[in-house]
Design a protein around this motif. Structure first.
Motif, short mmCIF file in Angstrom:
data_model
loop_
_atom_site.label_atom_id
_atom_site.label_comp_id
_atom_site.label_asym_id
_atom_site.label_seq_id
_atom_site.Cartn_x
_atom_site.Cartn_y
_atom_site.Cartn_z
N PRO A 33 -3.83 -38.61 30.52
CA PRO A 33 -4.31 -39.19 29.24
C PRO A 33 -5.44 -38.35 28.64
N ILE A 34 -5.41 -38.22 27.35
CA ILE A 34 -6.50 -37.60 26.61
C ILE A 34 -7.50 -38.70 26.31
N ASP A 35 -8.70 -38.54 26.80
CA ASP A 35 -9.70 -39.61 26.74
C ASP A 35 -10.10 -39.93 25.31
N GLU A 36 -10.79 -41.05 25.18
CA GLU A 36 -11.31 -41.49 23.90
C GLU A 36 -12.20 -40.42 23.28
N GLU A 37 -12.34 -40.48 21.96
CA GLU A 37 -13.27 -39.63 21.22
C GLU A 37 -14.36 -40.52 20.67
N THR A 38 -15.61 -40.21 20.95
CA THR A 38 -16.73 -41.00 20.45
C THR A 38 -17.63 -40.13 19.58
N SER A 39 -18.34 -40.76 18.68
CA SER A 39 -19.23 -40.03 17.80
C SER A 39 -20.55 -40.77 17.65
N ASP A 40 -21.63 -40.01 17.59
CA ASP A 40 -22.97 -40.55 17.36
C ASP A 40 -23.49 -39.94 16.08
N ALA A 41 -23.69 -40.79 15.08
CA ALA A 41 -24.05 -40.31 13.74
C ALA A 41 -25.41 -40.85 13.32
N SER B 215 -27.37 -37.74 0.68
CA SER B 215 -27.46 -38.12 2.09
C SER B 215 -27.56 -36.87 2.95
N ALA B 216 -28.21 -37.01 4.09
CA ALA B 216 -28.26 -35.96 5.11
C ALA B 216 -27.78 -36.57 6.41
N PHE B 217 -27.04 -35.80 7.20
CA PHE B 217 -26.39 -36.38 8.37
C PHE B 217 -26.31 -35.38 9.51
N THR B 218 -26.20 -35.92 10.69
CA THR B 218 -25.83 -35.15 11.87
C THR B 218 -24.95 -36.04 12.74
N VAL B 219 -23.78 -35.55 13.09
CA VAL B 219 -22.82 -36.32 13.88
C VAL B 219 -22.36 -35.46 15.04
N THR B 220 -22.45 -36.01 16.25
CA THR B 220 -21.98 -35.32 17.45
C THR B 220 -20.77 -36.06 18.00
N TYR B 221 -19.70 -35.33 18.23
CA TYR B 221 -18.46 -35.89 18.76
C TYR B 221 -18.29 -35.43 20.20
N ASN B 222 -18.10 -36.39 21.08
CA ASN B 222 -17.84 -36.08 22.49
C ASN B 222 -16.40 -36.44 22.82
N GLY B 223 -15.77 -35.59 23.61
CA GLY B 223 -14.36 -35.77 23.90
C GLY B 223 -13.51 -35.51 22.67
N PHE B 224 -13.96 -34.61 21.81
CA PHE B 224 -13.27 -34.33 20.55
C PHE B 224 -11.80 -33.97 20.82
N GLN B 225 -10.91 -34.71 20.18
CA GLN B 225 -9.48 -34.48 20.34
C GLN B 225 -9.02 -33.42 19.34
N ALA B 226 -8.58 -32.28 19.87
CA ALA B 226 -8.26 -31.15 19.00
C ALA B 226 -6.96 -30.51 19.43
N ASN B 227 -6.34 -29.85 18.48
CA ASN B 227 -5.08 -29.15 18.71
C ASN B 227 -5.37 -27.69 19.05
N ASN B 228 -4.85 -27.24 20.17
CA ASN B 228 -4.87 -25.83 20.53
C ASN B 228 -3.53 -25.23 20.18
N PHE B 229 -3.51 -24.04 19.60
CA PHE B 229 -2.25 -23.36 19.34
C PHE B 229 -2.07 -22.26 20.37
N VAL B 230 -0.94 -22.32 21.09
CA VAL B 230 -0.67 -21.38 22.16
C VAL B 230 0.74 -20.80 21.98
N LEU B 231 0.99 -19.67 22.66
CA LEU B 231 2.30 -19.03 22.60
C LEU B 231 3.19 -19.55 23.71
N LEU B 232 4.44 -19.88 23.36
CA LEU B 232 5.44 -20.27 24.34
C LEU B 232 6.70 -19.47 24.06
#
Length: 776
Positions: A560-568, A587-604
């Motif tokens: 399983p790909i774990d949850e993604e959480t953010s602190d803003a 507005s001014a902001f800072t947001v940190t994402y932990n466990g960020f779910q992202a797509n990697n592109f690889v060769l097959l």
């Protein structure tokens, strides 16, 4: 292709110049009230009706008139109006995504959610692709930046786009709109609304649109135009109100048949492949390339219908009970050219894909809200949501290492498809079945300590259950059923080989269950009626996922790909000056994402495929500013800017070597650092008729298509304008439109170092005309 006459083109150019000089056409959002001020917009960003200037959230509210004046007809055009929003254009709507403040989920998995949620009339959509339909009879769009999980919950860890439909009217009203643009683009829309009885009204809308496309496919010498569309559909709404209760029932149907979106080749693939393509003007034309040579036309077909029921009831003397129930049925079919060549040749195989996604979702939300005028007010609610997603996918290859056919003029040797000895047809088919369930209870309360200070706090408990089954056998030769691998296929079954730790079967299955507590805290300071300042902390959440797609192989993809959480953290100001003739929000902001779910592109096996993962930790920080001014009646000036430094803080190391990843410190994909828009509108009564002028310019800085700063996209700026004329009552309006006046070519996506570019419609200058008639 049929073009406008010289006189029409000259008139459109004149419209552009006039629009720049006078800066623009007024919309309802920006029109001055009788007092000369900026009109108030009421939004439901906190699930209750409020003036947008009183909401302590970075929010942009876009009215129907603003959509009309800017020519935005789908969510893809949202980027023209909101600098913080970018758009990931895939070959099909199922693979497209919204990115906000540089953050968004890009994935082909049917067991993953977007980071930017889309909500239609209170119903959260399962996948981003469901939202990329025409914006039909929209009353307003609300774009909320930053995590919105406390009240909206589902897949809103980076932001949310909420669409609210127009409803019935107390009097009989109607509208017809017909539009024509160069390159054979037509749009037609009609709506009628009115009373059906005491407290009962309705609205019915129908639409049709078609476009030939902006890319020419030279395959077989036929020179067919592709990257166009054909859309049609209808929506019906019934409203009932009896003083203490309100009901709304919505039914809609949408159909799309698009020959979109062909990837153009813009860099040399070697002398032989370049000659095989035989593109007019050659291959290496960069963003100016408008030709392909494909033996299959990339297409995406959508069919969607839905039912939504909402109700608001006055209860307990001072409370309101709200219910939102929705069912949506979405089917998406993708036909894709994956090798971008006219045929298979020795050493370079053919890759064609066909996929179908079927989604059904059912949701129910119940909320109880207290009297918002009291010093202490609150709302509590419960939410239940279910989605069933299925995907059939087939990849067909043709490969050969030798051929009985002679060498072609290009220098390539074509594979002989009649020779089943030397030519192989590697084929693999998969079936994915995913069930997602989400349950939540939530609450938010505000306490006004005084006329100047208010505290808001909210919490949401969420439970996610996710189950999948994925079946795919190893690739085989379609002619004899023997094992055979080709581009983008492999010899592993879905369950993985025993040697790699899999179960050796053609089926992989898994489940994940997760609980989460998210919430927000806000301090508001209102020193005067015209100024409001706020500071907030928000905890965002997006549920777990699985990498369920065609190339899914256990055991790696079955984890399983774990949850993604953010602190803003966010601070902001909303203000009005000079008798409400100037409005400034920032507005001014800072947001940190932990466990960020992202797509990697690889060769097959020589083909680029995707792999969803918990990439690690990323951060987006920056500011946004919006300025709106009405210096004189009829004249509106607009300026918006967004700066977002969205980067990878720490990409998870390679589990085999534990080595740090080279992507640490790199920018996120589709995350330009700086974007701004400038524009204006002008409306004037000339005695018996009115004139409307409008112009907008949008600049986007350099960005990248993929993680690791791959696929650079150069900075670009697009200038649009229009001039319109109407009768004194604005019952009939004729508008001439100019798009991309400076003819600036650009790309939305750059994959494989320029071998695949996505070129949008407005990467070329074009002109159009719109006629709208109303009756009431």
């Amino acid at each position: 292709m049929i073009k406008h006459s010289a006189s029409v083109r000259a008139l459109a150019l004149s419209a552009s110049a006039l629009s720049l000089a006078f800066t623009g056409q007024a919309s309802a959002q920006e029109a001055a009230e009788q007092s000369g001020g900026i009109a108030e917009i009421v939004v439901t960003a906190q699930k209750v009706a409020e003036n947008v200037q009183d909401v302590p959230i970075a929010i942009t509210a876009i009215t129907a008139d603003r959509l009309e004046s800017s020519g935005v007809v789908s969510l893809e055009g949202l980027t023209q109006l909101v600098p913080s929003v970018t758009f990931r254009k895939g070959t099909t709507s199922a693979n497209s995504a919204i990115v906000m403040r540089g953050v968004g989920t890009i994935t082909f998995s049917v067991a993953a959610e977007p980071s930017v949620s889309t909500v239609v009339d209170g119903v959260v959509l399962s996948r981003s692709g469901q939202a990329f339909m025409d914006l039909v009879d929209i009353e307003r769009l609300e774009v909320m930046r930053g995590p919105q999980g406390t009240l909206f919950g589902k897949n809103a860890s980076a932001g949310l786009v909420s669409m609210i439909s127009k409803g019935g009217t107390d009097t009989l009203q109607g509208e017809v709109r017909a539009e024509y643009f160069e390159d054979e683009e037509y749009r037609l829309r009609a709506a009628v609304s009115g009373p059906l009885g005491e407290g009962l009204s309705a609205r019915v809308t129908g639409f049709y649109g078609s476009y030939d496309g902006n890319i020419t496919n030279v395959f077989g010498g036929r020179n067919n135009t592709v990257n166009g569309y054909e859309h049609y559909g209808a929506r019906g709404i019934i409203d009932y109100e009896n003083g203490t209760s309100k009901f709304r029932l919505i039914a809609d149907y949408f159909k799309a048949n698009d020959d979109c979106c062909a990837d153009v080749t813009t860099v040399s693939r070697g002398a032989t492949l370049d000659a095989e393509l035989g593109l007019p003007g050659g291959v290496a034309q960069g963003v100016n390339q408008r030709f392909v040579n494909h033996n299959i036309v990339t297409q995406t077909k959508d069919r969607q219908w839905s039912l939504t029921a909402t109700g608001d009831f006055d209860v307990f003397e001072s409370h309101s009970l709200s219910v939102v129930a929705g069912y949506r049925n979405w089917q998406n079919e993708e036909i894709r050219e994956g090798d971008f060549l006219p045929r298979a040749i020795v050493g370079t195989g053919e890759l064609h894909d066909n996929g179908e996604v079927r989604t059904q979702q059912l949701s129910l939300e119940v909320r109880l809200a207290s009297d918002q005028t009291q010093p202490f007010f609150y709302q509590v609610g419960a939410f239940v949501w279910g989605s069933d997603n299925q995907q059939d996918f087939t990849r067909r290859n043709i490969t050969c290492t030798t051929s009985t056919l002679p060498v072609a003029a290009s220098g390539a040797t074509p594979c002989n498809t009649a020779d089943t000895v030397n030519t192989l047809f590697p084929t693999a088919t998969s079936f994915s079945d995913v069930q997602s369930r989400n349950y939540a209870v939530f609450g938010q309360a505000t306490y006004r300590l005084s006329d100047m200070f208010a505290l808001t706090g909210g919490l949401r408990w969420t439970k996610d259950d996710l189950d999948y089954t994925h079946t795919r056998a190893p690739a085989v030769n379609a002619t004899n059923g023997l094992p055979a691998s080709g581009p983008g296929t492999n010899g592993n079954p879905a369950g993985g080989t025993l040697a790699t730790g899999g179960n050796g079967t053609n089926t992989s299955a898994g489940s994940s269950s997760n609980d989460n507590i998210s919430g927000r805290a806000v301090l508001q300071f209102t020193p005067s009626d015209d100024v409001m300042l706020y500071g907030s902390y928000t905890r965002g959440y997006k549920g777990p996922a699985f990498n369920v797609f065609f190339n899914h192989t256990a055991p790696t993809n079955a984890v399983p790909i774990d949850e993604e959480t953010s602190d803003a953290f966010e601070i902001g100001i909303k203000s009005q000056f000079l008798d409400n003739r100037v409005q400034f929000n920032a507005s001014a902001f800072t947001v940190t994402y932990n466990g960020f779910q992202a797509n990697n592109f690889v060769l097959l096996n020589g083909a680029v495929v995707s792999n969803l993962t918990n990439a690690g930790s990323v951060r987006s920080q920056g500011f946004e500013a919006d300025l709106l001014a009405v210096p004189m009646d009829g004249l509106t000036l607009r300026a918006s800017a967004a700066y977002a430094d969205a980067t990878v803080r720490r990409f998870n190391p390679n589990p085999s070597t534990n080595a740090p990843d080279a992507r640490n410190g790199t920018r996120l994909p589709l995350a330009p650092k700086f974007t701004y828009t400038l524009g204006g509108s002008y409306e004037r009564d000339l005695g018996g008729f009115k004139i409307y002028l409008d112009t907008d310019f949008r600049h986007v800085s350099k960005q990248f298509s993929d993680l690791g700063e791959a696929g650079p996209i150069d900075a670009y700026g697009i200038w649009n304008a229009g001039i319109g004329f109407s009768d004194a009552e604005d019952n009939y309006r004729l508008t001439f439109l100019a798009r991309n006046i400076t003819d600036k070519a650009y790309a939305l996506l750059n994959v494989s170092a320029g071998q695949r570019l996505q070129i949008p419609r407005d990467a070329d200058r074009y002109f159009g005309v719109s006629l709208r008639a109303k009756f009431k």
